[in-house]
Design a protein around this motif. Structure first.
Motif, PDB file in Angstrom:
ATOM      1  N   LYS A  31     -21.134  48.795 -37.772  1.00 14.80           N
ATOM      2  CA  LYS A  31     -22.646  48.918 -37.780  1.00 14.80           C
ATOM      3  C   LYS A  31     -23.358  47.698 -38.414  1.00 14.80           C
ATOM      4  N   TYR A  32     -22.678  47.216 -39.459  1.00 17.04           N
ATOM      5  CA  TYR A  32     -23.732  46.126 -40.458  1.00 17.04           C
ATOM      6  C   TYR A  32     -23.031  44.628 -40.274  1.00 17.04           C
ATOM      7  N   SER A  33     -21.636  44.342 -40.046  1.00 13.53           N
ATOM      8  CA  SER A  33     -21.119  43.440 -40.175  1.00 13.53           C
ATOM      9  C   SER A  33     -21.838  42.224 -39.350  1.00 13.53           C
ATOM     10  N   ASN A  34     -21.963  42.479 -38.290  1.00 20.91           N
ATOM     11  CA  ASN A  34     -22.354  41.197 -37.200  1.00 20.91           C
ATOM     12  C   ASN A  34     -24.067  41.146 -37.105  1.00 20.91           C
ATOM     13  N   ILE A  35     -24.691  42.127 -37.299  1.00 19.39           N
ATOM     14  CA  ILE A  35     -26.219  42.210 -37.683  1.00 19.39           C
ATOM     15  C   ILE A  35     -26.779  41.588 -38.922  1.00 19.39           C
ATOM     16  N   LEU A  36     -25.813  41.779 -40.103  1.00 19.10           N
ATOM     17  CA  LEU A  36     -26.493  41.289 -41.532  1.00 19.10           C
ATOM     18  C   LEU A  36     -25.735  39.964 -41.683  1.00 19.10           C
ATOM     19  N   PHE A  37     -24.451  39.540 -41.247  1.00 17.33           N
ATOM     20  CA  PHE A  37     -23.649  38.671 -41.807  1.00 17.33           C
ATOM     21  C   PHE A  37     -23.304  37.821 -40.760  1.00 17.33           C
ATOM     22  N   ASP A  38     -22.764  36.743 -41.156  1.00 14.62           N
ATOM     23  CA  ASP A  38     -21.878  35.687 -40.192  1.00 14.62           C
ATOM     24  C   ASP A  38     -20.576  35.947 -39.834  1.00 14.62           C
ATOM     25  N   MET A  39     -20.044  36.392 -38.782  1.00 16.73           N
ATOM     26  CA  MET A  39     -18.650  36.888 -38.626  1.00 16.73           C
ATOM     27  C   MET A  39     -17.649  35.965 -39.109  1.00 16.73           C
ATOM     28  N   GLY A  40     -17.928  34.745 -38.949  1.00 18.83           N
ATOM     29  CA  GLY A  40     -17.017  33.729 -39.274  1.00 18.83           C
ATOM     30  C   GLY A  40     -16.760  33.500 -40.822  1.00 18.83           C
ATOM     31  N   GLU A  41     -17.641  33.646 -41.490  1.00 18.11           N
ATOM     32  CA  GLU A  41     -17.821  33.743 -42.909  1.00 18.11           C
ATOM     33  C   GLU A  41     -17.003  35.143 -43.264  1.00 18.11           C
ATOM     34  N   ILE A  42     -17.227  36.181 -42.664  1.00 16.10           N
ATOM     35  CA  ILE A  42     -16.383  37.422 -43.077  1.00 16.10           C
ATOM     36  C   ILE A  42     -14.833  37.127 -42.754  1.00 16.10           C
ATOM     37  N   ARG A  43     -14.623  36.699 -41.574  1.00 18.77           N
ATOM     38  CA  ARG A  43     -13.330  36.424 -41.104  1.00 18.77           C
ATOM     39  C   ARG A  43     -12.616  35.548 -42.183  1.00 18.77           C
ATOM     40  N   LYS A  44     -13.419  34.508 -42.678  1.00 24.97           N
ATOM     41  CA  LYS A  44     -12.690  33.531 -43.761  1.00 24.97           C
ATOM     42  C   LYS A  44     -12.213  34.220 -44.963  1.00 24.97           C
ATOM     43  N   VAL A  45     -13.244  35.006 -45.486  1.00 20.28           N
ATOM     44  CA  VAL A  45     -12.870  35.789 -46.591  1.00 20.28           C
ATOM     45  C   VAL A  45     -11.824  36.619 -46.397  1.00 20.28           C
ATOM     46  N   ILE A  46     -11.844  37.342 -45.502  1.00 18.78           N
ATOM     47  CA  ILE A  46     -10.772  38.556 -45.246  1.00 18.78           C
ATOM     48  C   ILE A  46      -9.437  38.117 -45.040  1.00 18.78           C
ATOM     49  N   ASN A  47      -9.500  36.885 -44.304  1.00 20.77           N
ATOM     50  CA  ASN A  47      -7.942  36.126 -44.033  1.00 20.77           C
ATOM     51  C   ASN A  47      -7.499  35.573 -45.476  1.00 20.77           C
ATOM     52  N   PHE A  91      -7.987  37.156 -48.327  1.00 21.87           N
ATOM     53  CA  PHE A  91      -7.583  38.116 -49.423  1.00 21.87           C
ATOM     54  C   PHE A  91      -6.119  38.232 -49.897  1.00 21.87           C
ATOM     55  N   ASP A  92      -5.272  37.991 -49.108  1.00 24.41           N
ATOM     56  CA  ASP A  92      -3.802  37.977 -49.370  1.00 24.41           C
ATOM     57  C   ASP A  92      -3.366  36.746 -49.922  1.00 24.41           C
ATOM     58  N   GLY A  93      -4.122  35.591 -49.918  1.00 25.63           N
ATOM     59  CA  GLY A  93      -3.751  34.431 -50.323  1.00 25.63           C
ATOM     60  C   GLY A  93      -3.764  33.994 -51.831  1.00 25.63           C
ATOM     61  N   ASN A  94      -3.273  32.993 -51.936  1.00 26.06           N
ATOM     62  CA  ASN A  94      -3.342  32.436 -53.512  1.00 26.06           C
ATOM     63  C   ASN A  94      -4.821  32.020 -53.979  1.00 26.06           C
ATOM     64  N   GLU A  95      -5.244  31.538 -52.964  1.00 23.90           N
ATOM     65  CA  GLU A  95      -6.744  30.831 -53.154  1.00 23.90           C
ATOM     66  C   GLU A  95      -7.819  31.706 -52.717  1.00 23.90           C
ATOM     67  N   GLU A  96      -8.751  32.189 -53.517  1.00 20.52           N
ATOM     68  CA  GLU A  96      -9.795  33.074 -53.101  1.00 20.52           C
ATOM     69  C   GLU A  96     -11.313  32.166 -52.393  1.00 20.52           C
ATOM     70  N   LYS A  97     -11.445  32.428 -51.304  1.00 20.35           N
ATOM     71  CA  LYS A  97     -12.456  31.732 -50.561  1.00 20.35           C
ATOM     72  C   LYS A  97     -13.794  32.497 -50.951  1.00 20.35           C
ATOM     73  N   LYS A  98     -14.673  31.844 -51.247  1.00 21.55           N
ATOM     74  CA  LYS A  98     -16.231  32.548 -51.196  1.00 21.55           C
ATOM     75  C   LYS A  98     -16.742  32.358 -49.907  1.00 21.55           C
ATOM     76  N   GLY A  99     -17.209  33.341 -49.315  1.00 23.72           N
ATOM     77  CA  GLY A  99     -18.184  33.205 -47.978  1.00 23.72           C
ATOM     78  C   GLY A  99     -19.686  32.810 -48.295  1.00 23.72           C
ATOM     79  N   LYS A 100     -20.272  32.319 -47.248  1.00 26.53           N
ATOM     80  CA  LYS A 100     -21.584  32.008 -47.187  1.00 26.53           C
ATOM     81  C   LYS A 100     -22.271  33.100 -46.642  1.00 26.53           C
ATOM     82  N   ILE A 101     -23.647  33.521 -47.233  1.00 24.57           N
ATOM     83  CA  ILE A 101     -24.564  34.401 -46.669  1.00 24.57           C
ATOM     84  C   ILE A 101     -25.924  33.772 -46.362  1.00 24.57           C
ATOM     85  N   ASN A 102     -26.549  34.282 -45.575  1.00 23.86           N
ATOM     86  CA  ASN A 102     -27.883  33.902 -45.148  1.00 23.86           C
ATOM     87  C   ASN A 102     -28.886  35.051 -45.378  1.00 23.86           C
TER      88      ASN A 102
END
Length: 286
Positions: free
Chosen positions: A244-260, A262-273
């Motif tokens: 309901k909210y992911s695509n309309i409120l945020f950039d899906m590319g940034e969401i995928r970057k963060v989700i991908n 989660f299990d890695g050693n390096e925590e990546k911050k996503g960008k918001i608008n």
């Protein structure tokens, strides 16, 4: 009434794929395809489409420059940026110029369909409000209490209803809703809305609020909502809240970057608008 669409991309395979998805899902009528940025803003002015799907990087002239020129020429339709660019500053500039949605390369039918459906909803709301204003019927804005109830539900879904600054965000959103009820196509600067809310605090409550602090509170809230949505998507990509909210409120590319990551050693911050987030909520409430 089918929405009229122009596709601007130098890759013919991308244009063909977008055409196929749009026609297959009855998402609009493609009236023109362009392979470069040359004369693009002039043709947008002539055709005046409802939606422009435009590549970020184009021969002759890039997508952001075309958007700037088109808006300067009086175009008030909707831009969707097609991009494989990952540079945060470049993407931020596109958002700043009026892009509210991105379609990421390689093209994914689900993402294209979701983005276009959200844009179409925005267009339909704008048209409805224009008809109401033109015919002078029921020009009153939505009841304030109803809008507040809708916002309460959205904030609850996003997990930010109890966060510090939520009343500030609510006031910003309600101010923008009032502005859009008066003229849905009139552009605005978010900083002007922030300043208006701050001045109302001073007039009504006698409270002086620092602009920078106010802006940071809003941004922290939006980022908290972003983090919560990323966690929901990581657990279940088909969760109704995520859908309901992911695509309309945020950039899906940034969401995928963060989700991908989660299990890695390096925590990546996503960008918001922040403006995309607020515009998305305004659309949901309206």
């Amino acid at each position: 009434m089918k929405n009229r669409i122009i596709i601007i991309d130098d890759d013919i395979s991308i244009r063909k794929m977008l055409r196929f998805i749009i026609e297959k899902n009855s998402l609009g009528q493609i009236i023109e395809e362009l392979s470069s940025g040359d004369k693009a803003s002039e043709l947008i002015k002539i055709y005046n489409p409802d939606i422009v799907l435009i590549d970020f990087l184009l021969p002759e002239k890039d997508g952001v420059e075309i958007i700037k020129e088109s808006i300067k020429n009086g175009y008030r339709g909707k831009f969707i940026m097609i991009s494989q660019v990952k540079d945060s500053d470049m993407i931020g500039e596109a958002y700043k110029q009026g892009v509210l949605f991105f379609i990421h390369k390689p093209i994914n039918e689900i993402e294209v369909k979701s983005v276009l459906e959200n844009i179409i909803k925005t267009i339909e709301v704008d048209r409805s409000m224009e008809i109401i204003r033109t015919t002078l019927i029921n020009t009153a804005p939505p009841k304030k209490e109803e809008s507040k109830d809708d916002l309460k539900k959205i904030f609850s879904d996003l997990g930010i209803i109890s966060e510090f600054g939520i009343n500030d965000l609510k006031k910003v959103i309600l101010s923008i809703m009032i502005l859009k009820e008066r003229n849905s196509s009139k552009p605005y600067q978010l900083k002007d809305i922030f300043q208006e809310v701050i001045e109302n605090y001073k007039i009504n409550d006698g409270v002086d609020i620092n602009f920078k602090s106010f802006e940071q509170r809003i941004r922290r809230l939006v980022y908290k909502a972003f983090e919560n949505i990323c966690h929901v998507g990581a657990e279940d990509f088909y969760n109704p809240i995520f859908s309901k909210y992911s695509n309309i409120l945020f950039d899906m590319g940034e969401i995928r970057k963060v989700i991908n990551n989660f299990d890695g050693n390096e925590e990546k911050k996503g960008k918001i608008n922040v403006k995309k987030f607020i515009e998305g909520i305004v659309l949901k409430v309206r």
